[in-house]
Write an enzyme that holds these catalytic residues in place. Sequence first.
Site, PDB file in Angstrom:
ATOM      1  N   HIS A  74       0.829  -1.066  -0.079  1.00 43.57           N
ATOM      2  CA  HIS A  74      -0.049  -0.039  -0.042  1.00 43.57           C
ATOM      3  C   HIS A  74       0.950   1.172   0.203  1.00 43.57           C
ATOM      4  O   HIS A  74       1.591   1.498   0.876  1.00 43.57           O
ATOM      5  CB  HIS A  74      -0.878  -0.178   1.277  1.00 43.57           C
ATOM      6  N   LEU A  75       0.701   1.965  -0.904  1.00 43.01           N
ATOM      7  CA  LEU A  75       1.654   3.200  -1.129  1.00 43.01           C
ATOM      8  C   LEU A  75       2.090   3.859   0.074  1.00 43.01           C
ATOM      9  O   LEU A  75       1.239   4.642   0.632  1.00 43.01           O
ATOM     10  CB  LEU A  75       1.241   4.194  -2.197  1.00 43.01           C
ATOM     11  N   HIS A  76       3.462   4.033   0.282  1.00 37.59           N
ATOM     12  CA  HIS A  76       3.735   4.572   1.685  1.00 37.59           C
ATOM     13  C   HIS A  76       5.341   4.942   1.683  1.00 37.59           C
ATOM     14  O   HIS A  76       6.156   4.222   0.875  1.00 37.59           O
ATOM     15  CB  HIS A  76       3.717   3.757   2.786  1.00 37.59           C
ATOM     16  N   TYR A  77       5.752   5.925   2.060  1.00 33.91           N
ATOM     17  CA  TYR A  77       7.170   6.239   2.365  1.00 33.91           C
ATOM     18  C   TYR A  77       7.470   6.572   3.859  1.00 33.91           C
ATOM     19  O   TYR A  77       6.589   6.716   4.728  1.00 33.91           O
ATOM     20  CB  TYR A  77       7.221   7.939   1.630  1.00 33.91           C
TER      21      TYR A  77
END
Length: 342
Positions: free
Chosen positions: A180-183
Amino acid sequence: MKYEYCKTDFIYETSRGDSSVQSGSVFDSTLQNTWKAALERGVFRYALNIQHSKILEGKFSFVAQLNTDRALKRRAPEEITSLTQPFDHDRFNFTKIDETEILFELRRKCDTSTNRHCVIINESPLEFGHCLLLPSRLNCLPQIATQHSLQLAIEIMLLSSNPAFRVGFNSLCGYASVNHLHYHGYYLNYSMLLEHISVQHLSGPCFILVNYPAKGFVFQLPSDKCPETLARDVFKLTNFLVCNNVAHNIYITRGTDFSSSHTNSKICNTVRVYVWARKSSSGAKQNDAFNPAICELIGHLSVKTEAAYWSLTEEQVVEMLSDVCEGPFGQVTDSVKELFED
């Protein structure tokens, strides 16, 4: 809670000086205060407890920290088998977190879209302020860097005036643990070699990191200081890597301009973005000391066991980083050069 910002809030030059890790801009205060409040509420899996820290002897000044809690108490990483693995609503993702884990929503004042960007705790922290930036959280995007999300990550770097603040990204098959898109963002109060190491020009805005065990590609904030331009250039490379099924890691840091002759200056007058093409972590052998994800590639080693911590040497780290990056770097460099010659 919402944190709203605009371009006039960006800080383009910072100095290490004598500043504490717990200092900085309005953004830094917001992040640190909400993070510490969550820690006091017991939202994390464990209270941050780095038992030991040291700089390894040698020329690269690698920082090793013993953090056994992260090794023992973190959520089991998702099984990742493909760089383009689709988002799976049935597996753990950041729509399933408790509301107490959300530190604040992040929004550009001029943004008229309905996208909701969130900054949340990393419930298994490896350093002070360890948080996750979730671009468009409710859109359920897989862990593939987009140009928009890269720009957002660069912008939060510009909102922080504390040079200890770092931002990183692990691709799928590059030790990403959740699809799940994350930084990642956190504070590391050490001066790191990659803030000022010399680089060589490859083509266009792309440079290469060669005098370092993990060879990779480097970009900096352009002369117009436009985050969108930098994000576009970085995305051009990461999109190429995704299209060619090459795992990768991204690191965003304050640093000195590539042309600076003062390599050890305390003045940080640009933002550097590093991209490493690397061997896939899918099916990789687990290392007793550390796994080579983004933190380890930058020289920040979160060590799992006390025995590994006390016996760790620079030579071991160099061997691991070289093994992970040298082959993929050599395989894609000519193509990357052509990519930026257009």
